[in-house]
Design a protein around this motif. Structure first.
Motif, PDB file in Angstrom:
ATOM      1  N   GLU A 168      30.809  35.293   4.120  1.00 16.11           N
ATOM      2  CA  GLU A 168      32.032  35.267   3.328  1.00 16.11           C
ATOM      3  C   GLU A 168      31.750  34.455   2.077  1.00 16.11           C
ATOM      4  O   GLU A 168      31.011  33.469   2.118  1.00 16.11           O
ATOM      5  CB  GLU A 168      33.173  34.639   4.112  1.00 16.11           C
ATOM      6  N   ALA A 169      32.337  34.868   0.960  1.00 18.93           N
ATOM      7  CA  ALA A 169      32.120  34.168  -0.304  1.00 18.93           C
ATOM      8  C   ALA A 169      33.408  34.139  -1.108  1.00 18.93           C
ATOM      9  O   ALA A 169      34.250  35.037  -0.998  1.00 18.93           O
ATOM     10  CB  ALA A 169      31.030  34.866  -1.113  1.00 18.93           C
ATOM     11  N   ASP A 196      31.483  29.216  -3.094  1.00 18.94           N
ATOM     12  CA  ASP A 196      31.072  28.909  -1.726  1.00 18.94           C
ATOM     13  C   ASP A 196      30.706  30.182  -0.993  1.00 18.94           C
ATOM     14  O   ASP A 196      31.384  31.205  -1.124  1.00 18.94           O
ATOM     15  CB  ASP A 196      32.203  28.213  -0.968  1.00 18.94           C
ATOM     16  N   ILE A 253      29.627  31.202   3.036  1.00 19.26           N
ATOM     17  CA  ILE A 253      29.464  30.698   4.404  1.00 19.26           C
ATOM     18  C   ILE A 253      28.991  31.825   5.307  1.00 19.26           C
ATOM     19  O   ILE A 253      29.277  32.993   5.073  1.00 19.26           O
ATOM     20  CB  ILE A 253      30.759  30.069   4.970  1.00 19.26           C
ATOM     21  N   ARG A 254      28.244  31.427   6.321  1.00 13.09           N
ATOM     22  CA  ARG A 254      27.835  32.362   7.378  1.00 13.09           C
ATOM     23  C   ARG A 254      28.592  31.968   8.628  1.00 13.09           C
ATOM     24  O   ARG A 254      28.561  30.808   9.057  1.00 13.09           O
ATOM     25  CB  ARG A 254      26.328  32.314   7.638  1.00 13.09           C
ATOM     26  N   VAL A 255      29.316  32.931   9.182  1.00 12.94           N
ATOM     27  CA  VAL A 255      30.136  32.696  10.368  1.00 12.94           C
ATOM     28  C   VAL A 255      29.422  33.254  11.587  1.00 12.94           C
ATOM     29  O   VAL A 255      28.903  34.370  11.565  1.00 12.94           O
ATOM     30  CB  VAL A 255      31.518  33.370  10.209  1.00 12.94           C
ATOM     31  N   VAL A 310      31.766  28.239  11.340  1.00 17.00           N
ATOM     32  CA  VAL A 310      30.847  28.180  10.202  1.00 17.00           C
ATOM     33  C   VAL A 310      29.489  27.688  10.699  1.00 17.00           C
ATOM     34  O   VAL A 310      29.376  26.584  11.235  1.00 17.00           O
ATOM     35  CB  VAL A 310      31.382  27.255   9.092  1.00 17.00           C
ATOM     36  N   GLU A 334      26.555  28.134   8.598  1.00 19.60           N
ATOM     37  CA  GLU A 334      25.847  27.662   7.409  1.00 19.60           C
ATOM     38  C   GLU A 334      26.792  27.735   6.221  1.00 19.60           C
ATOM     39  O   GLU A 334      27.705  28.558   6.195  1.00 19.60           O
ATOM     40  CB  GLU A 334      24.621  28.532   7.112  1.00 19.60           C
ATOM     41  N   HIS A 335      26.532  26.860   5.241  1.00 19.28           N
ATOM     42  CA  HIS A 335      27.332  26.840   4.016  1.00 19.28           C
ATOM     43  C   HIS A 335      26.418  26.593   2.827  1.00 19.28           C
ATOM     44  O   HIS A 335      25.535  25.740   2.878  1.00 19.28           O
ATOM     45  CB  HIS A 335      28.374  25.719   4.087  1.00 19.28           C
ATOM     46  N   TRP A 336      26.619  27.392   1.786  1.00 15.88           N
ATOM     47  CA  TRP A 336      25.934  27.170   0.515  1.00 15.88           C
ATOM     48  C   TRP A 336      27.013  27.099  -0.548  1.00 15.88           C
ATOM     49  O   TRP A 336      27.976  27.870  -0.520  1.00 15.88           O
ATOM     50  CB  TRP A 336      24.992  28.323   0.178  1.00 15.88           C
ATOM     51  N   GLY A 337      26.867  26.194  -1.476  1.00 17.05           N
ATOM     52  CA  GLY A 337      27.890  26.085  -2.510  1.00 17.05           C
ATOM     53  C   GLY A 337      27.346  25.505  -3.792  1.00 17.05           C
ATOM     54  O   GLY A 337      26.311  24.842  -3.814  1.00 17.05           O
TER      55      GLY A 337
END
Length: 76
Positions: free
Chosen positions: A16-17, A46, A48-50, A55, A57-60
């Protein structure tokens, strides 16, 4: 800090972004910069991988340059 907008919201499989615009007032010390009382508005993205509804993983990224300019930490 307050969320002004979240858009667009994209979903693809487990990812999701979104792009978020935040607003607020610089009322306290931030990164060694004393409160300026300035209103600020800046964006960030942001992703995220669900996994199993959580969640995993998160990249932002955040427009920190714009934020620091608005509080007077660096010239515009």
């Amino acid at each position: 800090m307050k969320v002004k907008t979240i858009e667009p919201w994209l979903t693809d499989g487990h990812l999701e972004a979104c792009h978020v615009v935040m607003t607020g007032t610089h009322r306290g010390d931030m990164a060694g910069v004393p409160a300026s009382g300035n209103s600020v508005e800046f964006g960030g993205t942001d992703i995220i991988r669900v996994e199993d509804g959580k969640v995993a993983e998160h990249w932002g990224s955040t427009d920190t340059l714009s934020l620091m300019q608005q509080i007077g930490a660096i010239p515009q």
